[in-house]
Write a protein that holds these residues in place. Sequence first.
Motif, PDB file in Angstrom:
ATOM      1  N   GLY A 291       0.725  -1.244   0.073  1.00  0.00           N
ATOM      2  CA  GLY A 291       0.081  -0.028  -0.158  1.00  0.00           C
ATOM      3  C   GLY A 291       0.757   1.300   0.126  1.00  0.00           C
ATOM      4  O   GLY A 291       2.197   1.046   0.194  1.00  0.00           O
ATOM      5  N   VAL A 292       0.530   2.454  -0.113  1.00  0.00           N
ATOM      6  CA  VAL A 292       1.043   3.628  -0.114  1.00  0.00           C
ATOM      7  C   VAL A 292       0.522   4.833   0.863  1.00  0.00           C
ATOM      8  O   VAL A 292      -0.909   4.914   0.433  1.00  0.00           O
ATOM      9  CB  VAL A 292       1.583   3.921  -1.461  1.00  0.00           C
ATOM     10  CG1 VAL A 292       0.206   4.454  -2.126  1.00  0.00           C
ATOM     11  CG2 VAL A 292       2.219   5.379  -1.402  1.00  0.00           C
ATOM     12  N   SER A 293       0.951   5.335   1.631  1.00  0.00           N
ATOM     13  CA  SER A 293       0.245   6.502   2.423  1.00  0.00           C
ATOM     14  C   SER A 293       1.182   7.715   2.205  1.00  0.00           C
ATOM     15  O   SER A 293       2.684   7.540   2.209  1.00  0.00           O
ATOM     16  CB  SER A 293       0.622   6.146   3.904  1.00  0.00           C
ATOM     17  OG  SER A 293      -0.248   4.999   4.064  1.00  0.00           O
ATOM     18  N   TYR A 294       0.795   8.644   1.433  1.00  0.00           N
ATOM     19  CA  TYR A 294       1.534   9.727   1.143  1.00  0.00           C
ATOM     20  C   TYR A 294       1.260  11.139   2.068  1.00  0.00           C
ATOM     21  O   TYR A 294       0.094  11.276   2.489  1.00  0.00           O
ATOM     22  CB  TYR A 294       0.902  10.250  -0.232  1.00  0.00           C
ATOM     23  CG  TYR A 294       1.739  10.983  -1.122  1.00  0.00           C
ATOM     24  CD1 TYR A 294       2.592  10.327  -2.133  1.00  0.00           C
ATOM     25  CD2 TYR A 294       1.980  12.459  -1.010  1.00  0.00           C
ATOM     26  CE1 TYR A 294       3.218  10.948  -3.219  1.00  0.00           C
ATOM     27  CE2 TYR A 294       3.033  12.920  -1.717  1.00  0.00           C
ATOM     28  CZ  TYR A 294       3.561  12.369  -2.777  1.00  0.00           C
ATOM     29  OH  TYR A 294       4.689  13.087  -3.581  1.00  0.00           O
TER      30      TYR A 294
ATOM     31  N   SER B 213       6.294   9.558   0.769  1.00  0.00           N
ATOM     32  CA  SER B 213       5.374   8.424   1.089  1.00  0.00           C
ATOM     33  C   SER B 213       5.997   7.325   1.691  1.00  0.00           C
ATOM     34  O   SER B 213       7.195   6.978   1.658  1.00  0.00           O
ATOM     35  CB  SER B 213       4.779   8.149  -0.288  1.00  0.00           C
ATOM     36  OG  SER B 213       5.938   7.469  -1.132  1.00  0.00           O
ATOM     37  N   ILE B 214       5.055   6.348   2.427  1.00  0.00           N
ATOM     38  CA  ILE B 214       5.573   5.276   3.208  1.00  0.00           C
ATOM     39  C   ILE B 214       4.723   3.984   2.540  1.00  0.00           C
ATOM     40  O   ILE B 214       3.406   4.254   2.209  1.00  0.00           O
ATOM     41  CB  ILE B 214       5.173   5.291   4.496  1.00  0.00           C
ATOM     42  CG1 ILE B 214       5.759   6.368   5.367  1.00  0.00           C
ATOM     43  CG2 ILE B 214       5.279   3.979   5.262  1.00  0.00           C
ATOM     44  CD1 ILE B 214       5.600   6.718   6.667  1.00  0.00           C
TER      45      ILE B 214
ATOM     46  N   HIS C  35      10.251   4.451  -9.853  1.00  0.00           N
ATOM     47  CA  HIS C  35       8.929   4.303  -9.112  1.00  0.00           C
ATOM     48  C   HIS C  35       9.372   3.883  -7.828  1.00  0.00           C
ATOM     49  O   HIS C  35       9.956   2.992  -7.430  1.00  0.00           O
ATOM     50  CB  HIS C  35       8.062   3.221  -9.790  1.00  0.00           C
ATOM     51  CG  HIS C  35       6.688   3.297  -9.341  1.00  0.00           C
ATOM     52  ND1 HIS C  35       6.475   2.805  -8.158  1.00  0.00           N
ATOM     53  CD2 HIS C  35       5.850   3.794 -10.110  1.00  0.00           C
ATOM     54  CE1 HIS C  35       4.938   3.054  -7.963  1.00  0.00           C
ATOM     55  NE2 HIS C  35       4.625   3.471  -9.210  1.00  0.00           N
ATOM     56  N   SER C  36       8.632   4.602  -6.634  1.00  0.00           N
ATOM     57  CA  SER C  36       9.115   4.297  -5.311  1.00  0.00           C
ATOM     58  C   SER C  36       8.489   3.083  -4.893  1.00  0.00           C
ATOM     59  O   SER C  36       8.675   2.452  -3.780  1.00  0.00           O
ATOM     60  CB  SER C  36       8.799   5.481  -4.417  1.00  0.00           C
ATOM     61  OG  SER C  36       7.353   5.591  -4.258  1.00  0.00           O
TER      62      SER C  36
ATOM     63  N   LYS D  73       3.309  12.679  -6.284  1.00  0.00           N
ATOM     64  CA  LYS D  73       3.924  11.842  -7.156  1.00  0.00           C
ATOM     65  C   LYS D  73       5.045  11.187  -6.520  1.00  0.00           C
ATOM     66  O   LYS D  73       5.829  11.460  -5.517  1.00  0.00           O
ATOM     67  CB  LYS D  73       4.563  12.781  -8.248  1.00  0.00           C
ATOM     68  CG  LYS D  73       5.167  12.098  -9.396  1.00  0.00           C
ATOM     69  CD  LYS D  73       5.986  13.064 -10.450  1.00  0.00           C
ATOM     70  CE  LYS D  73       6.642  12.299 -11.459  1.00  0.00           C
ATOM     71  NZ  LYS D  73       7.463  13.083 -12.256  1.00  0.00           N
ATOM     72  N   THR D  74       4.944   9.694  -6.778  1.00  0.00           N
ATOM     73  CA  THR D  74       5.910   8.706  -5.966  1.00  0.00           C
ATOM     74  C   THR D  74       6.926   8.294  -6.775  1.00  0.00           C
ATOM     75  O   THR D  74       7.255   7.085  -6.877  1.00  0.00           O
ATOM     76  CB  THR D  74       4.669   7.541  -5.743  1.00  0.00           C
ATOM     77  OG1 THR D  74       4.412   7.071  -7.289  1.00  0.00           O
ATOM     78  CG2 THR D  74       3.553   7.675  -4.957  1.00  0.00           C
ATOM     79  N   VAL D  75       7.791   9.374  -7.008  1.00  0.00           N
ATOM     80  CA  VAL D  75       8.818   9.175  -7.762  1.00  0.00           C
ATOM     81  C   VAL D  75      10.292   9.179  -6.726  1.00  0.00           C
ATOM     82  O   VAL D  75      10.127   9.758  -5.607  1.00  0.00           O
ATOM     83  CB  VAL D  75       9.240  10.397  -8.802  1.00  0.00           C
ATOM     84  CG1 VAL D  75       9.339  11.534  -8.098  1.00  0.00           C
ATOM     85  CG2 VAL D  75      10.355  10.259  -9.735  1.00  0.00           C
TER      86      VAL D  75
END
Lengths: 475, 475
Positions: A212-215, A341-342, B228-229, B329-331
Amino acid sequence: MDSLSKYYETVEQDKQHYIDRLSEIVAIPSVSCSADHRPDVVRMGHWLKDQWEALGAETKLVNPGTQELEGKTLDLPPVVLGKYGNDPAKKTLLVYGHYDVQPALKEDGWSTDPFKLVINDKEQMVGRGSTDDKGPVLGWLCSAEAYKKAGLEYPVNLKFCFEGMEESGSEGLEEVIRDEADKWFKGTDVVCISDNYWLGKEKPCLTYGLRGVSYFYITVQGPGADLHSGVFGGTVHEPMTDLVNLMSKLVDVKGKILIPGIYDGVAPVTDEEHQAYEGLEFKHSDMEDDLKHKVIVHDEEKKTLMHRWRMPSLSLHGIEGAFYNPGAKTVIPARVIGKFSIRTVPNMDRAEVARITCKYLNEEFAKLGSKNKMTAEMAHDGPWWYSSPKHPNFVAGAKAMERVFGVQPDLTREGGSIPITISFQEALNCNVLLLPMGSADDGAHSINEKLNIRNFIEGIKVFGAYVDELSKADL
Amino acid sequence: MDSLSKYYETVEQDKQHYIDRLSEIVAIPSVSCSADHRPDVVRMGHWLKDQWEALGAETKLVNPGTQELEGKTLDLPPVVLGKYGNDPAKKTLLVYGHYDVQPALKEDGWSTDPFKLVINDKEQMVGRGSTDDKGPVLGWLCSAEAYKKAGLEYPVNLKFCFEGMEESGSEGLEEVIRDEADKWFKGTDVVCISDNYWLGKEKPCLTYGLRGVSYFYITVQGPGADLHSGVFGGTVHEPMTDLVNLMSKLVDVKGKILIPGIYDGVAPVTDEEHQAYEGLEFKHSDMEDDLKHKVIVHDEEKKTLMHRWRMPSLSLHGIEGAFYNPGAKTVIPARVIGKFSIRTVPNMDRAEVARITCKYLNEEFAKLGSKNKMTAEMAHDGPWWYSSPKHPNFVAGAKAMERVFGVQPDLTREGGSIPITISFQEALNCNVLLLPMGSADDGAHSINEKLNIRNFIEGIKVFGAYVDELSKADL
């Protein structure tokens, strides 16, 4: 002999036709984040609708609402829904894909015009959207068409849901899925999504987990307007100083997250899981070739995969409001927003991640003793996803890959998130299979995005074999 | 009665004419950093040439060469040189100014069109370049014209040097100054520059010191392309993590520079200097009003001024290569360049500052143990400047201000740098006076840049009184 040999032959015969079609749709710059390109996105949606209707599918365009973009109110691109076949005796598969793409400019460093599909000397089709996700979306159409042309009956009822906003947060899609769960999507047995990538370049894989991603945003507000560092340097609390200080306390150079308690929710690695990492098609040397530089943190492949798939990570993405152009500017930015982000994994709790992260930032900021104002917030998040690779849907996918490629696919997880996976799983209460078409080095979102001709053509074959396997599976 | 009363009357009578002229030139968007605006910059240079020639001056346009801008090779705007009067019995004053401006867009937040001079209800003339530096540059012309109209003989030989690239690093000017030192500028006794600002809003000042600036880049190169993170987060050394870590080690939240040895070269504060800070027009409450927020580091006005004028400071300006747009943006940026600058003061050595700063960064980076590549470099620097406020050129300026404003001007230093000050001082071996026209809150380089009508009109009077004082001074 494979019962689908006639199908495979047809796919081989029509190879050039499929490539030409991919050229045709790569040339439609369906960039969803740009207001100027919105008509192109809509045109791309209509292209899909027209093609599927020509094949005999029933379709429906759903308008998921409007959005504010670049100061304008725009209609969101349509979600293209379809039904191909409606036999109560057959199983029903729902496939999802997206027909919008990331932005791309020649100036970004592309070798060729990003919206003109070019085949290079490695048999790669280079163009924006080739692999993400126009190739796979087109693959379903080609596969159904090849069945027809080969004189074979399509073995399942196919439903599809192709959206035009995936690269822009899938705005509006969640509602469409919920609305249609008991209508258009009614009767769905399983879902298949082809919007991710193989672990390597040679061996196919099926994917059963996603992070998942938490921004997060850290906003530091200092003076009311940007200041000249000559006049004010040394006299005011500078927001950049505070922000950089906070950002430096989030993660260490080897990627260890420094937020207290962040690892508490992470599921321990089981013995079975340890074994599952053996024999996967993954080498540091390949990864380094792709990275161009030797910057891998870990000393073992297994550790790298674990950190990609099942350990949380924290990445610092950038700063809004600071100076970012080439050259020198002596500004003291007045208000800066740090973005990070995590990536979350089973069994981390999203709300808890947000809580401890913001708490930590608030505590660290208080320690600084700055007179600026700081706000830490979780801007948005998406959950991690995990499925059993022993589900018949996965078994069908694995058998299909073995029929086409002659090898058992790797069973993989992915580091990225595909939030729609969980939306379908929850709204339709069905198993979701991630069945990637593209290769590890396709460069989705990057310059020179490509799809190998092999992956495209064999992928179309796999789609055909998968529906055949599904029709025989005990779901 | 002041011998210049007729001159002052003429200036008062022609007030509207001067404002109209400022309107005329603010409407020429002479933005030097933009290729599109280059013809406007050139047009502005010709405007000055034409006006001075109409008044009887001899002029010359010098082309300082070409530059590469936005992929084009462009002629630099001309340096406008002039001679007004050539009497061997008179002293010779050289004035410098610049006719180019910073970029400005209504969308940046301007209340009105930046290139249309608007007078607001506070008797302020709002428009790009009003105070920086078109008002002062025009002031010299208006002053000479008023002398003539009042039937008074201009008391000095005036030479001028107006450039069109100041906002873009004064490209080419250094060479022009050196080339013309023994030619066009031959015989210059003193130099006057009006391109800075009063300390406060009411009381005029003369400026006898400037800080230097040394600009640094920290480049961290990780993978060959942005990542991409989701896919790579937790597995590679991320350049942003390294960079933010290094940037956090440069300066503390209160502005103390953390580079070992950086304060070694700073001149101690003398008793005389301590006393000079008393009675200056400067209040924290005014500064806070301008800043809009209470973010001043120091608890005393004197400390704030010392940190602005005579202590070094370090500001973090931003990061090139990272994500900077609004939104998420998850860069993982592949290559990031941190930008910061150090303001230098007497008697810091620029080369030593560069050396210890880069050494410190290299040492700190080595401690991190990252596999990324880091380069620390001093990109460019300009020296600090310090002059004696007891020089007759300053005394003439002070007397002129007293004649016009009825008060002794504050004697100030500035936190910013005006590199051209030192170029003139060194090339012509003359004293340079900084005689500001605008007020502390004019907002040069900001939105809603303005020049008070009072500062403009009284400033023109001061220019006239200053040349009168110079003619009587013992240089």
